[in-house]
Design an enzyme around this catalytic site. Structure first.
Site, PDB file in Angstrom:
ATOM      1  N   SER A 115       0.848  -1.196   0.000  1.00  0.00           N
ATOM      2  CA  SER A 115       0.000   0.000   0.000  1.00  0.00           C
ATOM      3  C   SER A 115       0.878   1.238   0.000  1.00  0.00           C
ATOM      4  O   SER A 115       2.042   1.186   0.429  1.00  0.00           O
ATOM      5  CB  SER A 115      -0.853  -0.014   1.278  1.00  0.00           C
ATOM      6  N   TYR A 141      -1.069  -0.261  10.566  1.00  0.00           N
ATOM      7  CA  TYR A 141      -1.323  -0.683   9.176  1.00  0.00           C
ATOM      8  C   TYR A 141      -0.082  -0.412   8.316  1.00  0.00           C
ATOM      9  O   TYR A 141       0.368  -1.275   7.560  1.00  0.00           O
ATOM     10  CB  TYR A 141      -2.531   0.074   8.625  1.00  0.00           C
TER      11      TYR A 141
END
Ligand SMILES: NC(=O)c1ccc[n+]([C@@H]2O[C@H](COP(=O)([O-])OP(=O)(O)OC[C@H]3O[C@@H](n4cnc5c(N)ncnc54)[C@H](OP(=O)(O)O)[C@@H]3O)[C@@H](O)[C@H]2O)c1
Length: 276
Positions: A115, A141
């Site tokens: 990501s 994350y």
């Protein structure tokens, strides 16, 4: 080929496209239906059962499953922070567990769905599970997505002699179930939701099909023969290497591609996944 989290979102579109191109694709998911296979990445017992049941070569693993920004610190049954357990450590156990099957394929590919969040945080070797530092949903994350890139770098460094290549990419912003933990204010601030709660499609968002395109490229295109240890953007291009931090918006952070960090993380994850 194996696609984790292949029953929804970007994973589902990856499966569809690979099958359309003629690939035999196993969908690994938490709640299997039909011919899907059971795999809970946050549970090492489940990962080991999956690995043990696999016979024969694996031509590609698309490590796509993930969870994002859990509002409070949640832990897996063995005490690991849940985003790290799911997004990285479970995938590490899966991919290293299937190393021999990947080797048998002769030209296997590992594709890590990372990501743009990897730009936000390096891997914290001192406290990866937020046992001493305050929990932050986005740092957790980001760290897990940095770890995904480092896994590709580590595999590229170790497994080239087995014909295995490993790369990572970011699929861009895509409306999927992944945003289930993001509040409406944050969605509005991103231009992704109107005042009535309807989802919007701002220009920087893409569709699940577009998000899946880079996964398909890395898993199956002859253009990627021999390409390994790299990070690609959602535009199907190798990303620029930049300094990570709060001001970084595009590219791949130096800490995500750092070979020393990749080796250190490999040893950490190998010890963690074989002793728990
Ligand atoms: N959407 C975006 O904007 C975006 C941006 C950057 C990166 N990504 C990455 O893209 C990947 C795919 O996400 P998505 O957007 O397609 O979201 P998604 O539709 O929520 O897909 C994530 C998948 O992961 C599965 N999963 C979650 N926890 C699992 C576990 N413990 N074991 C096995 N599978 C598990 C989910 O299964 P369940 O249905 O059972 O929950 C789901 O199928 C993720 O790695 C995400 O970090 C997405």
């Amino acid at each position: 080929m194996i696609v984790t989290g292949g029953a929804s979102g970007i994973g589902l579109e990856t499966v569809r496209a690979l099958r359309k191109a003629g690939a035999e694709v196993a969908v690994a998911t938490r709640k299997p239906t039909g011919d899907q296979l059971a795999l809970d990445l946050s549970d090492l017992h489940s990962v080991r059962t999956f690995v043990a049941s696999w016979t024969g070569p694996v031509h590609a693993i698309v490590a796509n499953a993930g969870v994002m920004a859990l509002p409070t610190r949640q832990v897996a049954a063995n005490g690991w922070e849940l985003q790290l357990a799911t997004n990285f450590l479970g995938h590490f156990a899966l991919i290293t567990g299937l190393h021999e099957n990947l080797r048998q394929a002769g030209d296997a590919r590992v594709v890590m769905v990372s990501s743009g969040a990897q730009l936000r945080a390096p891997f914290d070797f001192d406290d990866p599970h937020f046992e001493r530092r305050p929990y932050d949903p986005w740092v957790a994350y980001a760290q897990s997505k940095t770890a995904d890139v480092l896994l590709a770098v580590g595999a590229a460094r170790r497994w080239a002699g087995d014909g295995i290549t490993a790369n990572a990419f970011e699929p861009g912003y895509v409306h999927t179930n992944l945003q289930r933990h993001i509040d409406a204010a944050t969605m509005r601030a991103r231009g992704a939701m109107d005042e009535e709660g309807n989802l919007l499609m701002p220009p920087h968002f893409t569709t699940p099909e577009q998000g899946a395109a880079t996964a398909v490229l890395l898993a199956a295109s002859p253009l990627m023969d021999g390409v390994t240890g790299r990070f690609f953007s959602s535009a199907n291009q190798e990303a620029e290497v930049v300094q990570g931090g709060p001001d970084a918006t595009t590219g791949v952070a130096t800490w995500s591609l750092n070979p020393s960090a990749a080796d250190r993380l490999w040893h950490y994850a190998l010890t963690a996944t074989t002793t728990h």
